[in-house]
Design a protein around this motif. Structure first.
Motif, PDB file in Angstrom:
ATOM      1  N   LEU A 203       0.838  -1.206   0.000  1.00  0.00           N
ATOM      2  CA  LEU A 203       0.000   0.000   0.000  1.00  0.00           C
ATOM      3  C   LEU A 203       0.873   1.256   0.000  1.00  0.00           C
ATOM      4  CD1 LEU A 203      -3.063   0.806   2.226  1.00  0.00           C
ATOM      5  CD2 LEU A 203      -1.078   2.291   2.290  1.00  0.00           C
ATOM      6  N   ALA A 204       1.903   1.266   0.852  1.00  0.00           N
ATOM      7  CA  ALA A 204       2.778   2.437   0.941  1.00  0.00           C
ATOM      8  C   ALA A 204       3.424   2.732  -0.405  1.00  0.00           C
ATOM      9  CB  ALA A 204       3.847   2.207   2.009  1.00  0.00           C
ATOM     10  N   GLY A 205       3.899   1.690  -1.078  1.00  0.00           N
ATOM     11  CA  GLY A 205       4.545   1.894  -2.361  1.00  0.00           C
ATOM     12  C   GLY A 205       3.595   2.366  -3.432  1.00  0.00           C
ATOM     13  N   ALA A 206       2.361   1.866  -3.409  1.00  0.00           N
ATOM     14  CA  ALA A 206       1.375   2.278  -4.400  1.00  0.00           C
ATOM     15  C   ALA A 206       1.043   3.759  -4.269  1.00  0.00           C
ATOM     16  CB  ALA A 206       0.104   1.435  -4.257  1.00  0.00           C
ATOM     17  N   VAL A 214      10.309   2.389   1.480  1.00  0.00           N
ATOM     18  CA  VAL A 214      11.550   2.188   2.245  1.00  0.00           C
ATOM     19  C   VAL A 214      11.545   3.056   3.493  1.00  0.00           C
ATOM     20  CG1 VAL A 214      14.049   2.524   2.209  1.00  0.00           C
ATOM     21  CG2 VAL A 214      12.905   1.509   0.237  1.00  0.00           C
ATOM     22  N   PHE A 215      11.114   4.301   3.350  1.00  0.00           N
ATOM     23  CA  PHE A 215      11.056   5.196   4.517  1.00  0.00           C
ATOM     24  C   PHE A 215      10.116   4.638   5.578  1.00  0.00           C
ATOM     25  CE2 PHE A 215       9.068   8.515   7.001  1.00  0.00           C
ATOM     26  CZ  PHE A 215      10.150   9.282   7.422  1.00  0.00           C
ATOM     27  N   ALA A 216       8.945   4.162   5.163  1.00  0.00           N
ATOM     28  CA  ALA A 216       7.974   3.632   6.122  1.00  0.00           C
ATOM     29  C   ALA A 216       8.554   2.450   6.883  1.00  0.00           C
ATOM     30  CB  ALA A 216       6.695   3.226   5.400  1.00  0.00           C
ATOM     31  N   LEU A 217       9.274   1.575   6.182  1.00  0.00           N
ATOM     32  CA  LEU A 217       9.868   0.403   6.839  1.00  0.00           C
ATOM     33  C   LEU A 217      10.953   0.817   7.824  1.00  0.00           C
ATOM     34  CD1 LEU A 217      10.124  -2.654   7.146  1.00  0.00           C
ATOM     35  CD2 LEU A 217      11.696  -2.641   5.192  1.00  0.00           C
ATOM     36  N   LEU A 218      11.857   1.693   7.394  1.00  0.00           N
ATOM     37  CA  LEU A 218      12.964   2.096   8.259  1.00  0.00           C
ATOM     38  C   LEU A 218      12.475   2.937   9.437  1.00  0.00           C
ATOM     39  CD1 LEU A 218      15.714   2.969   5.605  1.00  0.00           C
ATOM     40  CD2 LEU A 218      15.410   0.857   6.907  1.00  0.00           C
ATOM     41  N   ALA A 219      11.611   3.910   9.150  1.00  0.00           N
ATOM     42  CA  ALA A 219      11.084   4.747  10.231  1.00  0.00           C
ATOM     43  C   ALA A 219      10.247   3.923  11.195  1.00  0.00           C
ATOM     44  CB  ALA A 219      10.251   5.892   9.649  1.00  0.00           C
ATOM     45  N   GLY A 220       9.460   2.996  10.661  1.00  0.00           N
ATOM     46  CA  GLY A 220       8.658   2.130  11.514  1.00  0.00           C
ATOM     47  C   GLY A 220       9.527   1.264  12.410  1.00  0.00           C
ATOM     48  N   ALA A 221      10.619   0.728  11.849  1.00  0.00           N
ATOM     49  CA  ALA A 221      11.514  -0.130  12.633  1.00  0.00           C
ATOM     50  C   ALA A 221      12.181   0.655  13.758  1.00  0.00           C
ATOM     51  CB  ALA A 221      12.569  -0.748  11.719  1.00  0.00           C
ATOM     52  N   VAL A 222      12.646   1.861  13.441  1.00  0.00           N
ATOM     53  CA  VAL A 222      13.320   2.687  14.459  1.00  0.00           C
ATOM     54  C   VAL A 222      12.345   3.086  15.560  1.00  0.00           C
ATOM     55  CG1 VAL A 222      14.431   4.910  14.882  1.00  0.00           C
ATOM     56  CG2 VAL A 222      15.080   3.549  12.883  1.00  0.00           C
ATOM     57  N   GLN A 223      11.177   3.579  15.167  1.00  0.00           N
ATOM     58  CA  GLN A 223      10.197   4.039  16.155  1.00  0.00           C
ATOM     59  C   GLN A 223       9.629   2.874  16.953  1.00  0.00           C
ATOM     60  OE1 GLN A 223       8.324   7.995  14.096  1.00  0.00           O
ATOM     61  NE2 GLN A 223       8.136   6.123  12.923  1.00  0.00           N
ATOM     62  N   PHE A 290       3.473  -4.406  14.610  1.00  0.00           N
ATOM     63  CA  PHE A 290       4.331  -3.542  13.806  1.00  0.00           C
ATOM     64  C   PHE A 290       3.525  -2.643  12.876  1.00  0.00           C
ATOM     65  CE2 PHE A 290       7.908  -3.260  10.491  1.00  0.00           C
ATOM     66  CZ  PHE A 290       8.537  -2.228  11.178  1.00  0.00           C
ATOM     67  N   GLY A 291       2.273  -3.025  12.617  1.00  0.00           N
ATOM     68  CA  GLY A 291       1.436  -2.246  11.718  1.00  0.00           C
ATOM     69  C   GLY A 291       1.315  -0.781  12.103  1.00  0.00           C
ATOM     70  N   PRO A 292       1.078  -0.461  13.396  1.00  0.00           N
ATOM     71  CA  PRO A 292       0.965   0.949  13.780  1.00  0.00           C
ATOM     72  C   PRO A 292       2.194   1.778  13.442  1.00  0.00           C
ATOM     73  CG  PRO A 292       0.068  -0.445  15.503  1.00  0.00           C
ATOM     74  CD  PRO A 292       0.721  -1.366  14.516  1.00  0.00           C
ATOM     75  N   GLY A 297       4.912   5.654   9.786  1.00  0.00           N
ATOM     76  CA  GLY A 297       5.916   6.000   8.791  1.00  0.00           C
ATOM     77  C   GLY A 297       5.283   6.455   7.482  1.00  0.00           C
ATOM     78  N   ILE A 298       4.191   5.808   7.084  1.00  0.00           N
ATOM     79  CA  ILE A 298       3.482   6.199   5.858  1.00  0.00           C
ATOM     80  C   ILE A 298       2.938   7.616   5.988  1.00  0.00           C
ATOM     81  CG2 ILE A 298       1.463   5.717   4.421  1.00  0.00           C
ATOM     82  CD1 ILE A 298       1.855   2.744   5.100  1.00  0.00           C
ATOM     83  N   VAL A 299       2.302   7.906   7.119  1.00  0.00           N
ATOM     84  CA  VAL A 299       1.728   9.234   7.342  1.00  0.00           C
ATOM     85  C   VAL A 299       2.829  10.298   7.405  1.00  0.00           C
ATOM     86  CG1 VAL A 299       0.474  10.661   8.997  1.00  0.00           C
ATOM     87  CG2 VAL A 299      -0.334   8.366   8.472  1.00  0.00           C
ATOM     88  N   GLU A 300       3.926   9.975   8.052  1.00  0.00           N
ATOM     89  CA  GLU A 300       5.038  10.928   8.140  1.00  0.00           C
ATOM     90  C   GLU A 300       5.563  11.279   6.751  1.00  0.00           C
ATOM     91  OE1 GLU A 300       6.798   9.592  12.525  1.00  0.00           O
ATOM     92  OE2 GLU A 300       7.548   8.665  10.678  1.00  0.00           O
ATOM     93  N   TYR A 301       5.721  10.279   5.909  1.00  0.00           N
ATOM     94  CA  TYR A 301       6.228  10.544   4.563  1.00  0.00           C
ATOM     95  C   TYR A 301       5.183  11.259   3.712  1.00  0.00           C
ATOM     96  CZ  TYR A 301       8.991   9.899   0.338  1.00  0.00           C
ATOM     97  OH  TYR A 301       9.743  10.128  -0.785  1.00  0.00           O
TER      98      TYR A 301
END
Length: 319
Positions: A203-206, A214-223, A290-292, A297-301
């Motif tokens: 969904l994020a990529g679409a 990539v940002f959503a995955l990395l930001a999500g992992a860090v947060q 991990f979904g939240p 990350g999606i919303v931030e980007y």
């Protein structure tokens, strides 16, 4: 025409619509993971099943007036209800600001309306997904795949090409599926992340292209890691949601009623489902939805992507 309307009027409409849809989100959060129809019947009290009157269903206001208790049976109403409604109103305002900020003097009204509607549906869907995952640790396909389909369908009215959207969707899915679902299963015997996470990054990529995924995955992992550490330090552990424990007990009870080949097949299904197994100890074994964090990350980007990229380039490539 729309761009000529007073800012206060547009904001009032956007926030009011967000509040109203936020009220509907509470229905989605409650019914969708339980396999119930989200459209019928009309809103009812979760405690006693009595229909909720219109004047008791005004977003946020009714909860405050009733002091957090149902009028029909005086059962306690979760603070989640006004919170989701308030987030809906805030989302309506934020999406309006984004759409107006991206618009030019020549942007047609129908494009503004369609863009606002699409982004509002996306963000509200992510809000519903967050609360569902926090309670049940599942990411419904209706939101992840449905949201991805909406992202692809709205490419013509957004600042993204078909190639960027399709490559982004594929990249987002494979970022999770290949290493954390296939590779992790080969190494450890079970998946490190669920397919729901892969579909959410699809969904994020679409919507945002491969950079957004990539940002959503990395930001999500860090947060997510930061939150996990803080909760561990504060509470000494992270418990599974009660609904997950109840579902596991129900599955075990169902297993006891089966015999023979049917029992063996059902046991194999349970063995393949990480949530059907008791969590083991250790930081690496913690089960944290991990979904939240992916949704965050999606919303931030979505709202701050350009600013974040600009700041990053300034730090890595100073003038």
């Amino acid at each position: 025409m729309i761009l000529e309307l007073p800012a206060w009027f547009l904001a009032t409409v956007a926030v009011s619509l967000g509040l109203a849809l936020g009220s509907f989100l509470n229905v989605v959060v409650h019914r969708l993971p339980r396999g119930e129809n989200v459209a019928y019947p009309a809103s009812r009290c979760p405690a006693c099943g009595s229909p909720i009157r219109a004047y008791d269903n005004v977003p946020v206001f009714s909860w405050l007036v009733l002091r957090g208790r149902a009028r029909c049976c005086r059962a306690k109403i979760s603070p989640r209800y006004p919170l989701v409604e308030a987030l809906g109103g805030l989302t309506g305002w934020a999406v309006l600001e984004k759409v107006l900020g991206d618009a030019t003097t020549g942007t047609p009204d129908h494009v503004l309306i369609l863009s606002f509607s699409a982004y509002l549906i996306l963000c509200l869907g992510l809000i519903a997904l967050v609360f569902i995952d926090l309670e049940f640790m599942i990411l419904p396909d209706e939101i992840t795949l449905g949201g991805a389909a909406l992202g692809l369908a709205t490419v013509p009215i957004r600042d993204i090409t078909w190639t960027e959207a399709l490559v982004g969707a594929a990249s987002g899915f494979f970022l999770v599926w290949l290493p954390f679902h296939v590779g992790y299963r080969l190494l450890r015997g079970h998946a490190g992340m669920g397919l729901g996470d892969a579909k959410l990054l699809l969904l994020a990529g679409a919507w945002l292209g491969w950079k957004g995924a990539v940002f959503a995955l990395l930001a999500g992992a860090v947060q997510g890691t930061v939150v996990a550490v803080v909760v561990l330090v504060a509470r000494g552990g992270i418990d599974e949601p009660p609904a997950v424990k109840a579902e596991r007990e129900a599955l075990r009870a169902e297993l006891e009623t089966l015999e023979g080949e049917e029992r063996r097949a059902f046991q194999q299904e349970l063995d393949a489902d990480p949530l059907a197994q008791e969590p083991s100890g250790g930081f690496g074994k913690i089960r944290l939805p991990f979904g939240p964090f992916l949704a965050l990350g999606i919303v931030e980007y979505l709202f701050f992507g350009d600013l974040l990229v600009e700041r990053y380039l300034e730090m890595t490539w100073p003038a």
